[in-house]
Scaffold this motif. Structure first.
Motif, PDB file in Angstrom:
ATOM      1  N   ILE A 147     -33.267 -27.561   5.079  1.00  8.34           N
ATOM      2  CA  ILE A 147     -33.611 -26.313   5.756  1.00  8.34           C
ATOM      3  C   ILE A 147     -34.828 -25.754   5.039  1.00  8.34           C
ATOM      4  N   LEU A 148     -35.915 -25.629   5.770  1.00  7.61           N
ATOM      5  CA  LEU A 148     -37.153 -25.062   5.244  1.00  7.61           C
ATOM      6  C   LEU A 148     -37.220 -23.607   5.668  1.00  7.61           C
ATOM      7  N   ILE A 149     -37.343 -22.721   4.686  1.00  6.73           N
ATOM      8  CA  ILE A 149     -37.450 -21.284   4.946  1.00  6.73           C
ATOM      9  C   ILE A 149     -38.832 -20.830   4.502  1.00  6.73           C
ATOM     10  N   ILE A 150     -39.577 -20.240   5.428  1.00  5.54           N
ATOM     11  CA  ILE A 150     -40.891 -19.689   5.098  1.00  5.54           C
ATOM     12  C   ILE A 150     -40.757 -18.175   5.083  1.00  5.54           C
ATOM     13  N   ASP A 151     -40.905 -17.607   3.889  1.00  7.04           N
ATOM     14  CA  ASP A 151     -40.742 -16.168   3.673  1.00  7.04           C
ATOM     15  C   ASP A 151     -42.117 -15.505   3.715  1.00  7.04           C
ATOM     16  N   ALA A 152     -42.477 -14.964   4.875  1.00  6.46           N
ATOM     17  CA  ALA A 152     -43.784 -14.339   5.061  1.00  6.46           C
ATOM     18  C   ALA A 152     -43.696 -12.821   4.946  1.00  6.46           C
ATOM     19  N   LEU A 154     -48.607 -26.478  -1.072  1.00  4.83           N
ATOM     20  CA  LEU A 154     -47.776 -26.633   0.114  1.00  4.83           C
ATOM     21  C   LEU A 154     -47.303 -28.075   0.251  1.00  4.83           C
ATOM     22  N   SER A 155     -48.144 -29.020  -0.103  1.00  6.75           N
ATOM     23  CA  SER A 155     -47.772 -30.432   0.002  1.00  6.75           C
ATOM     24  C   SER A 155     -46.582 -30.773  -0.897  1.00  6.75           C
ATOM     25  N   ASP A 156     -46.469 -30.108  -2.056  1.00  9.68           N
ATOM     26  CA  ASP A 156     -45.307 -30.330  -2.932  1.00  9.68           C
ATOM     27  C   ASP A 156     -44.025 -29.855  -2.255  1.00  9.68           C
ATOM     28  N   ALA A 157     -44.091 -28.714  -1.593  1.00 14.88           N
ATOM     29  CA  ALA A 157     -42.916 -28.189  -0.892  1.00 14.88           C
ATOM     30  C   ALA A 157     -42.519 -29.109   0.259  1.00 14.88           C
ATOM     31  N   THR A 217     -34.590 -24.995  -3.804  1.00 13.24           N
ATOM     32  CA  THR A 217     -35.879 -24.985  -4.481  1.00 13.24           C
ATOM     33  C   THR A 217     -36.756 -23.919  -3.853  1.00 13.24           C
ATOM     34  N   SER A 218     -37.538 -23.248  -4.687  1.00 14.50           N
ATOM     35  CA  SER A 218     -38.440 -22.211  -4.205  1.00 14.50           C
ATOM     36  C   SER A 218     -39.863 -22.531  -4.661  1.00 14.50           C
ATOM     37  N   VAL A 263     -32.066 -26.716   0.602  1.00 19.27           N
ATOM     38  CA  VAL A 263     -32.863 -25.606   1.110  1.00 19.27           C
ATOM     39  C   VAL A 263     -34.143 -25.508   0.286  1.00 19.27           C
ATOM     40  N   VAL A 264     -35.261 -25.439   0.987  1.00 21.43           N
ATOM     41  CA  VAL A 264     -36.570 -25.267   0.357  1.00 21.43           C
ATOM     42  C   VAL A 264     -37.144 -23.949   0.883  1.00 21.43           C
ATOM     43  N   VAL A 265     -37.468 -23.043  -0.047  1.00 23.52           N
ATOM     44  CA  VAL A 265     -38.015 -21.736   0.320  1.00 23.52           C
ATOM     45  C   VAL A 265     -39.483 -21.692  -0.075  1.00 23.52           C
ATOM     46  N   VAL A 266     -40.346 -21.354   0.886  1.00 23.96           N
ATOM     47  CA  VAL A 266     -41.774 -21.196   0.637  1.00 23.96           C
ATOM     48  C   VAL A 266     -42.075 -19.702   0.673  1.00 23.96           C
ATOM     49  N   LYS A 267     -42.513 -19.168  -0.479  1.00 24.88           N
ATOM     50  CA  LYS A 267     -42.814 -17.736  -0.588  1.00 24.88           C
ATOM     51  C   LYS A 267     -44.322 -17.521  -0.594  1.00 24.88           C
TER      52      LYS A 267
END
Length: 133
Positions: free
Chosen positions: A94-99, A43-46, A34-35, A61-65
């Motif tokens: 696995i939480l991925i924060i793509d900054a 952010l709370s939804d992620a 999920t992205s 895997v959860v990706v936060v863009k």
């Protein structure tokens, strides 16, 4: 594998390749990737998604863009949920924060905690020699 990853830098292609490698190694399956775009989503939804169990797989895997909540002067988009999650991350997620391209404020509490709890990958800008090969 770690439960939380933070990717920082301006080299979009290199960071995308690193994220793709983490996703490939996690084998999340077709229903467990999920992205979330922080310009559009909360952010709370992620974080709530991170807390749910994977569907027919061992990992999700959860990706936060575009995590603009890491920038200086940004409104803290309910980072309390993320701060709490970092204390006890799900071993199935696995939480991925793509900054990518985000100017991170190192003095923010969330950034300090991410640096302690997450696997941080900082990608520096390519030099002229590296760009030309």
């Amino acid at each position: 594998m770690k439960e939380v990853y933070l990717f920082i830098g301006n080299e979009e292609l290199i960071i995308k390749n690193k994220i793709d490698t983490v996703i490939t190694n996690a084998h999340p399956g077709p229903f467990n990737l999920t992205s979330y775009d922080m310009d559009l989503d909360k952010l709370s939804d992620a974080i709530n998604d991170c807390k749910t169990m994977p569907f027919m797989s061992d990992k999700k895997v959860v990706v936060v863009k575009r995590p603009t909540f890491l920038e200086k002067g940004s409104s803290d988009q309910n980072v309390l949920a993320l701060l709490d999650y970092l204390d006890n991350p799900s071993e199935n997620t696995i939480l991925i924060i793509d900054a990518t391209g985000i100017n991170i404020d190192e003095s923010k509490e969330i950034v300090v905690k991410l640096r302690k709890k997450a696997e941080v990958s900082e990608t520096r800008d390519l030099s002229e020699v590296e760009m030309r090969g």
